[in-house]
Design an enzyme around this catalytic site. Sequence first.
Site, PDB file in Angstrom:
ATOM      1  N   HIS A  18       0.391 -10.234   0.765  1.00 54.99           N
ATOM      2  CA  HIS A  18      -0.493 -11.344   1.146  1.00 54.99           C
ATOM      3  C   HIS A  18      -1.694 -11.451   0.205  1.00 54.99           C
ATOM      4  O   HIS A  18      -1.992 -12.531  -0.335  1.00 54.99           O
ATOM      5  CB  HIS A  18      -0.963 -11.134   2.586  1.00 54.99           C
ATOM      6  CG  HIS A  18      -1.882 -12.203   3.087  1.00 54.99           C
ATOM      7  ND1 HIS A  18      -1.428 -13.322   3.748  1.00 54.99           N
ATOM      8  CD2 HIS A  18      -3.236 -12.323   3.028  1.00 54.99           C
ATOM      9  CE1 HIS A  18      -2.461 -14.091   4.063  1.00 54.99           C
ATOM     10  NE2 HIS A  18      -3.568 -13.500   3.642  1.00 54.99           N
ATOM     11  N   GLU A  19      -2.363 -10.339   0.008  1.00 53.56           N
ATOM     12  CA  GLU A  19      -3.559 -10.359  -0.834  1.00 53.56           C
ATOM     13  C   GLU A  19      -3.208 -10.586  -2.307  1.00 53.56           C
ATOM     14  O   GLU A  19      -3.985 -11.175  -3.052  1.00 53.56           O
ATOM     15  CB  GLU A  19      -4.338  -9.046  -0.666  1.00 53.56           C
ATOM     16  CG  GLU A  19      -4.844  -8.778   0.746  1.00 53.56           C
ATOM     17  CD  GLU A  19      -5.727  -9.895   1.284  1.00 53.56           C
ATOM     18  OE1 GLU A  19      -6.374 -10.600   0.478  1.00 53.56           O
ATOM     19  OE2 GLU A  19      -5.763 -10.075   2.518  1.00 53.56           O
ATOM     20  N   HIS A  22      -3.266 -14.276  -2.964  1.00 52.34           N
ATOM     21  CA  HIS A  22      -4.631 -14.766  -3.223  1.00 52.34           C
ATOM     22  C   HIS A  22      -5.066 -14.389  -4.640  1.00 52.34           C
ATOM     23  O   HIS A  22      -5.637 -15.212  -5.366  1.00 52.34           O
ATOM     24  CB  HIS A  22      -5.611 -14.153  -2.219  1.00 52.34           C
ATOM     25  CG  HIS A  22      -5.435 -14.639  -0.808  1.00 52.34           C
ATOM     26  ND1 HIS A  22      -5.351 -15.967  -0.481  1.00 52.34           N
ATOM     27  CD2 HIS A  22      -5.357 -13.948   0.367  1.00 52.34           C
ATOM     28  CE1 HIS A  22      -5.206 -16.088   0.840  1.00 52.34           C
ATOM     29  NE2 HIS A  22      -5.208 -14.871   1.368  1.00 52.34           N
TER      30      HIS A  22
END
Length: 444
Positions: A18-19, A22
């Site tokens: 997920h990170e 980003h």
Amino acid sequence: MNTVFGFILVLGVLILVHEWGHYIVARLFGVRVDVFSIGFGPRLFGFKRGATDWRVSAIPLGGYVRMAGQDISEVDSGDTVPTGASDELMSKKRWQRALISFAGPAINLIFPIFLLTGFFLLRGEPYPKYNDKPLVILDIQKDSPLVAAGVAKGDRITSLDGVNNPTWGTVETELAKGVVNRSFHLVVDRQGESRSLDVSTAGMQTPDLLFGYPPNTPIVGEADKSQPAYQAGVRRDDVILSINGQSLDNWPAMVEAIQQSDGKPLPILVRRKSQDMQLLVTPKKGQNERGATVWLIGIRPSQEYSFRKVSVSQALASAGRFTWMGTTQVFSVVGKLLTGKLAVKQLQSVVGIANEAGHAVQEGTFAVVSLMAVFSLNLGVMNLLPIPILDGGHILLLSIEGIRRRDFSLAFKERFIQVGLVFLLALFAYVMYNDVVRLLPVHL
């Protein structure tokens, strides 16, 4: 140990993915990333490469990417006020910032395709083990045309539309082609005597059950500690052989026997490893996954799998179907939560996730991979919800600012984030409480 290892493996990888979403899009737009953290709180260990401190932090309940010049109102922004430098987040256009927020959930939605495709290529595509069993009738629905044709329990179908010696896998393949008003030519064998007949699913309430339920062995995947089965001695991986003296060929037959109990104590014969055990279980009223009030004993099924080799295109197609079905199911759950058809207490916190992960590690690689895929989809969809502090909340705020053509005040943004934080903390505490209660032998 399995629970800890499973929790770190499942949640750690999903947060990392997920990170990373980003991070990649932020770097694509030229935003400097100061911190990439798995977990919150004090830094435990890590390394610095370029401008980024890659770290593992003390509280393993999430993670964050801290970008240079983040909006000071954001929870993970740190104390540095944006200076207006070109490599800071707030110096980028709103649509770029929105895409950076969207990238985390997006990669969680895509990740299962890559994960499952890789697994299917290396290990093979899983399918229920009972699909290899010959097509022997175990039970017949009352409205099945097999009843009128004189087919009985124990009869074997030796030919199905020209396919000799069909298995339950053959049935699954044929029914996938369509079941409504479908006709079949059968050759049925009863103790060495064969006869041909033609049947149709026309008029059946559930045409998928033309041949009855498959031989899905009733194996206990989980026994709720607060429910009658566990309290009577039923444990995970037990095989349920019979209920009230009635032998069981499949899970639905067991469910039906429980519903017919009318709440009376049921003698249940289970096999644990190589030992048979007689237990007495008293069902109690409760709600099933569809919200209906039924007799329950508090167990969930497990499934035995076999694996077949597949090509790259087949693996990709299967992974895509799994991901699409999983995503639609998550959206369905969200819809039921919003409409009140599903209770919030049925959600899982990190306690429930850790418990599921521990079970998955015990079951094997496919269970872990499946769990990671499912939780990745959940993480992706949930983070897109327009709730302050979540990625969806950031996107909503940026969209409104774009329509207004000016930013909200710092005070408004801080209040917006605070509302979301309080809401999520309250929800987290409530769901965690329910998770803990579910794990206790008796409800508090």
